[in-house]
Design a protein around this motif. Sequence first.
Motif, PDB file in Angstrom:
ATOM      1  N   GLN A  87      -5.374   7.230   3.188  1.00 27.02           N
ATOM      2  CA  GLN A  87      -6.627   7.759   2.676  1.00 27.02           C
ATOM      3  C   GLN A  87      -6.601   7.913   1.154  1.00 27.02           C
ATOM      4  O   GLN A  87      -7.599   7.646   0.497  1.00 27.02           O
ATOM      5  CB  GLN A  87      -6.937   9.101   3.326  1.00 27.02           C
ATOM      6  CG  GLN A  87      -8.314   9.630   3.005  1.00 27.02           C
ATOM      7  CD  GLN A  87      -8.603  10.907   3.778  1.00 27.02           C
ATOM      8  OE1 GLN A  87      -7.690  11.597   4.224  1.00 27.02           O
ATOM      9  NE2 GLN A  87      -9.870  11.209   3.924  1.00 27.02           N
ATOM     10  N   VAL A  88      -5.476   8.322   0.596  1.00 24.24           N
ATOM     11  CA  VAL A  88      -5.390   8.482  -0.852  1.00 24.24           C
ATOM     12  C   VAL A  88      -5.066   7.171  -1.565  1.00 24.24           C
ATOM     13  O   VAL A  88      -5.016   7.128  -2.783  1.00 24.24           O
ATOM     14  CB  VAL A  88      -4.363   9.572  -1.253  1.00 24.24           C
ATOM     15  CG1 VAL A  88      -4.776  10.921  -0.745  1.00 24.24           C
ATOM     16  CG2 VAL A  88      -2.968   9.218  -0.816  1.00 24.24           C
ATOM     17  N   GLY A  89      -4.842   6.099  -0.805  1.00 25.13           N
ATOM     18  CA  GLY A  89      -4.639   4.786  -1.401  1.00 25.13           C
ATOM     19  C   GLY A  89      -3.211   4.434  -1.738  1.00 25.13           C
ATOM     20  O   GLY A  89      -2.965   3.443  -2.422  1.00 25.13           O
ATOM     21  N   LYS A  90      -2.258   5.200  -1.266  1.00 24.21           N
ATOM     22  CA  LYS A  90      -0.855   4.897  -1.544  1.00 24.21           C
ATOM     23  C   LYS A  90      -0.268   3.892  -0.568  1.00 24.21           C
ATOM     24  O   LYS A  90       0.719   3.249  -0.864  1.00 24.21           O
ATOM     25  CB  LYS A  90      -0.022   6.176  -1.519  1.00 24.21           C
ATOM     26  CG  LYS A  90      -0.229   7.049  -2.714  1.00 24.21           C
ATOM     27  CD  LYS A  90       0.843   8.107  -2.761  1.00 24.21           C
ATOM     28  CE  LYS A  90       0.836   8.771  -4.107  1.00 24.21           C
ATOM     29  NZ  LYS A  90       2.097   9.426  -4.382  1.00 24.21           N
ATOM     30  N   LEU A  91      -0.857   3.780   0.602  1.00 23.80           N
ATOM     31  CA  LEU A  91      -0.363   2.870   1.634  1.00 23.80           C
ATOM     32  C   LEU A  91      -1.506   1.990   2.110  1.00 23.80           C
ATOM     33  O   LEU A  91      -2.531   2.500   2.561  1.00 23.80           O
ATOM     34  CB  LEU A  91       0.221   3.671   2.805  1.00 23.80           C
ATOM     35  CG  LEU A  91       0.816   2.891   3.967  1.00 23.80           C
ATOM     36  CD1 LEU A  91       1.959   1.995   3.500  1.00 23.80           C
ATOM     37  CD2 LEU A  91       1.310   3.840   5.034  1.00 23.80           C
ATOM     38  N   ARG A  92      -1.330   0.687   1.967  1.00 30.25           N
ATOM     39  CA  ARG A  92      -2.375  -0.252   2.378  1.00 30.25           C
ATOM     40  C   ARG A  92      -2.305  -0.513   3.877  1.00 30.25           C
ATOM     41  O   ARG A  92      -1.245  -0.445   4.483  1.00 30.25           O
ATOM     42  CB  ARG A  92      -2.212  -1.591   1.655  1.00 30.25           C
ATOM     43  CG  ARG A  92      -2.581  -1.543   0.217  1.00 30.25           C
ATOM     44  CD  ARG A  92      -2.423  -2.854  -0.491  1.00 30.25           C
ATOM     45  NE  ARG A  92      -2.198  -3.990   0.394  1.00 30.25           N
ATOM     46  CZ  ARG A  92      -2.505  -5.240   0.095  1.00 30.25           C
ATOM     47  NH1 ARG A  92      -3.011  -5.531  -1.064  1.00 30.25           N
ATOM     48  NH2 ARG A  92      -2.272  -6.214   0.937  1.00 30.25           N
ATOM     49  N   SER A  93      -3.464  -0.831   4.445  1.00 26.60           N
ATOM     50  CA  SER A  93      -3.519  -1.176   5.862  1.00 26.60           C
ATOM     51  C   SER A  93      -4.664  -2.146   6.085  1.00 26.60           C
ATOM     52  O   SER A  93      -5.521  -2.328   5.220  1.00 26.60           O
ATOM     53  CB  SER A  93      -3.716   0.083   6.719  1.00 26.60           C
ATOM     54  OG  SER A  93      -4.972   0.655   6.444  1.00 26.60           O
ATOM     55  N   VAL A  94      -4.634  -2.784   7.246  1.00 25.35           N
ATOM     56  CA  VAL A  94      -5.707  -3.711   7.616  1.00 25.35           C
ATOM     57  C   VAL A  94      -6.353  -3.209   8.898  1.00 25.35           C
ATOM     58  O   VAL A  94      -5.725  -2.550   9.712  1.00 25.35           O
ATOM     59  CB  VAL A  94      -5.193  -5.161   7.798  1.00 25.35           C
ATOM     60  CG1 VAL A  94      -4.703  -5.727   6.489  1.00 25.35           C
ATOM     61  CG2 VAL A  94      -4.108  -5.241   8.845  1.00 25.35           C
ATOM     62  N   HIS A  95      -7.616  -3.517   9.033  1.00 24.42           N
ATOM     63  CA  HIS A  95      -8.386  -3.107  10.200  1.00 24.42           C
ATOM     64  C   HIS A  95      -8.658  -4.351  11.037  1.00 24.42           C
ATOM     65  O   HIS A  95      -9.273  -5.302  10.553  1.00 24.42           O
ATOM     66  CB  HIS A  95      -9.700  -2.474   9.732  1.00 24.42           C
ATOM     67  CG  HIS A  95     -10.344  -1.624  10.756  1.00 24.42           C
ATOM     68  ND1 HIS A  95      -9.951  -0.333  10.984  1.00 24.42           N
ATOM     69  CD2 HIS A  95     -11.352  -1.874  11.611  1.00 24.42           C
ATOM     70  CE1 HIS A  95     -10.710   0.173  11.936  1.00 24.42           C
ATOM     71  NE2 HIS A  95     -11.559  -0.743  12.334  1.00 24.42           N
ATOM     72  N   ILE A  96      -8.193  -4.370  12.270  1.00 25.63           N
ATOM     73  CA  ILE A  96      -8.415  -5.498  13.176  1.00 25.63           C
ATOM     74  C   ILE A  96      -9.111  -4.943  14.407  1.00 25.63           C
ATOM     75  O   ILE A  96      -8.507  -4.193  15.184  1.00 25.63           O
ATOM     76  CB  ILE A  96      -7.089  -6.180  13.576  1.00 25.63           C
ATOM     77  CG1 ILE A  96      -6.351  -6.679  12.337  1.00 25.63           C
ATOM     78  CG2 ILE A  96      -7.353  -7.317  14.538  1.00 25.63           C
ATOM     79  CD1 ILE A  96      -4.970  -7.220  12.618  1.00 25.63           C
TER      80      ILE A  96
END
Length: 94
Positions: free
Chosen positions: A37-46
């Motif tokens: 949420q704070v942008g420190k860890l990227r993720s992808v939405h599938i």
Amino acid sequence: MKGQITQSEDSKSLLLTIEEAAKRLSIGRSHIYQQMQVGKLRSVHIGRSRRILESDLEAFVNELLDEPDGYGLRLNITPPKSVVKSLPLRRGRR
């Protein structure tokens, strides 16, 4: 041998679930979501699921190691000031 499953480097997961990432870092799921949420860890939405690239998880850990204060998992949130200053004392019956 036929029917025997062996795990090689190629069969290693490219995408990790939130639970798998949390388990690898030995932290809770909610902390993973907080870092995303704070942008420190990227993720992808599938579809309806969220996944973390293994390389992004490694980059996140390396970023934590590079921070000078050593408190990489802490958020820069200032503690709230005291809401209750002082309450007047009541005398007698209520």
